[in-house]
Design a protein around this motif. Structure first.
Motif, mmCIF file in Angstrom:
data_model
loop_
_atom_site.group_PDB
_atom_site.id
_atom_site.type_symbol
_atom_site.label_atom_id
_atom_site.label_comp_id
_atom_site.label_asym_id
_atom_site.label_seq_id
_atom_site.Cartn_x
_atom_site.Cartn_y
_atom_site.Cartn_z
ATOM 1 N N ARG A 93 0.838 -1.207 0.000
ATOM 2 C CA ARG A 93 0.000 0.000 0.000
ATOM 3 C C ARG A 93 0.873 1.257 0.000
ATOM 4 O O ARG A 93 0.678 2.150 -0.815
ATOM 5 N N SER A 96 2.928 1.488 -3.328
ATOM 6 C CA SER A 96 2.107 1.912 -4.470
ATOM 7 C C SER A 96 1.692 3.375 -4.340
ATOM 8 O O SER A 96 1.535 4.067 -5.347
ATOM 9 N N LEU A 99 4.640 5.261 -5.720
ATOM 10 C CA LEU A 99 4.633 5.167 -7.184
ATOM 11 C C LEU A 99 3.531 6.029 -7.780
ATOM 12 O O LEU A 99 3.740 6.720 -8.785
ATOM 13 N N GLY A 100 2.352 6.001 -7.167
ATOM 14 C CA GLY A 100 1.247 6.833 -7.641
ATOM 15 C C GLY A 100 1.560 8.314 -7.508
ATOM 16 O O GLY A 100 1.222 9.121 -8.377
ATOM 17 N N ALA A 103 3.845 9.264 -10.364
ATOM 18 C CA ALA A 103 3.066 9.399 -11.603
ATOM 19 C C ALA A 103 2.206 10.655 -11.571
ATOM 20 O O ALA A 103 2.098 11.380 -12.567
ATOM 21 N N TRP A 153 -2.997 -2.483 -4.146
ATOM 22 C CA TRP A 153 -2.140 -1.809 -5.136
ATOM 23 C C TRP A 153 -2.897 -0.664 -5.798
ATOM 24 O O TRP A 153 -2.407 0.460 -5.895
ATOM 25 N N ALA A 154 -4.099 -0.982 -6.298
ATOM 26 C CA ALA A 154 -4.880 0.015 -7.044
ATOM 27 C C ALA A 154 -5.243 1.211 -6.171
ATOM 28 O O ALA A 154 -5.100 2.368 -6.586
ATOM 29 N N LEU A 157 -2.127 3.356 -5.573
ATOM 30 C CA LEU A 157 -1.756 4.146 -6.757
ATOM 31 C C LEU A 157 -2.665 5.356 -6.925
ATOM 32 O O LEU A 157 -2.200 6.469 -7.167
ATOM 33 N N PHE A 161 -1.503 9.211 -6.491
ATOM 34 C CA PHE A 161 -1.713 10.094 -7.637
ATOM 35 C C PHE A 161 -2.498 11.331 -7.205
ATOM 36 O O PHE A 161 -2.128 12.465 -7.518
#
Length: 186
Positions: A93, A96, A99-100, A103, A153-154, A157, A161
């Motif tokens: 969690r 990600s 990473l989000g 991005a 994960w989703a 992200l 983001f």
């Protein structure tokens, strides 16, 4: 005067991008620096050092990164990625989310300036995205079971983001207020 303000915002955005890349590298590198199978089953509770004896046997960088992960993350084995036979210092969690955020920061620097949407719309949308991971966590707590890696994960992200876009909104509001104040005083 407007060019100077835009340049400062761009530099600040790049500062965040570099900081996030360094954070990603710090999460990926330590599992590769210790022998395979050294860091497994390290689950614990956030807010306390559960595996200090293991960290003391590592090199300085790995020990530092894993200690920080130990303090701020539960590091459950079923919610953590393995690299080189070792668990990462933080769970999926949080990773990600980083990473989000990377991005989102890059997208914000490239796309947000080119799309003509009111700042309040970006702010509301980013706040909604930030709340996705907490909503997933609350849902998993209510059903008292793991929802699996893919939703975690989703949601991470999307929340990361949204957090980066929220930073862009705050920077835009701050810089536009500053430039308006400068214009009014000149």
């Amino acid at each position: 005067m407007g060019c100077i303000i835009m340049d400062a915002r761009g530099r600040l955005g790049w500062f965040y991008v570099v900081a996030l890349v360094v954070l990603i590298i710090l999460c990926v590198l330590p599992p590769l620096m210790v022998p395979d199978g050294t860091v497994v089953d390290i689950g614990g509770l956030p807010g306390r050092m559960d595996n200090g004896d293991l960290w003391s046997s590592m090199d300085f960088l790995s020990a530092t990164v894993y200690s920080i992960g130990d303090m701020f993350c539960h590091q459950m084995g079923d919610r953590t990625m393995y690299i080189g036979g070792n668990e990462m210092p933080i769970c999926v969690r949080e990773f990600s989310m980083v990473l989000g955020a990377l991005a989102g920061m890059i997208s914000g620097m490239v796309v947000c300036r080119r799309i003509d949407v009111r700042l309040i719309v970006w702010t509301v949308a980013s706040l909604a995205m930030v709340l996705v991971a907490p909503a997933e966590w609350i849902y998993a707590s209510f059903i008292d079971t793991s929802v699996g890696m893919a939703p975690v994960w989703a949601s991470g992200l999307v929340s990361g983001f949204g957090f980066a876009l929220l930073i862009h909104c705050i920077m835009s509001w701050s810089f536009s207020r500053f430039s308006k104040h400068r214009e009014d005083t000149v």
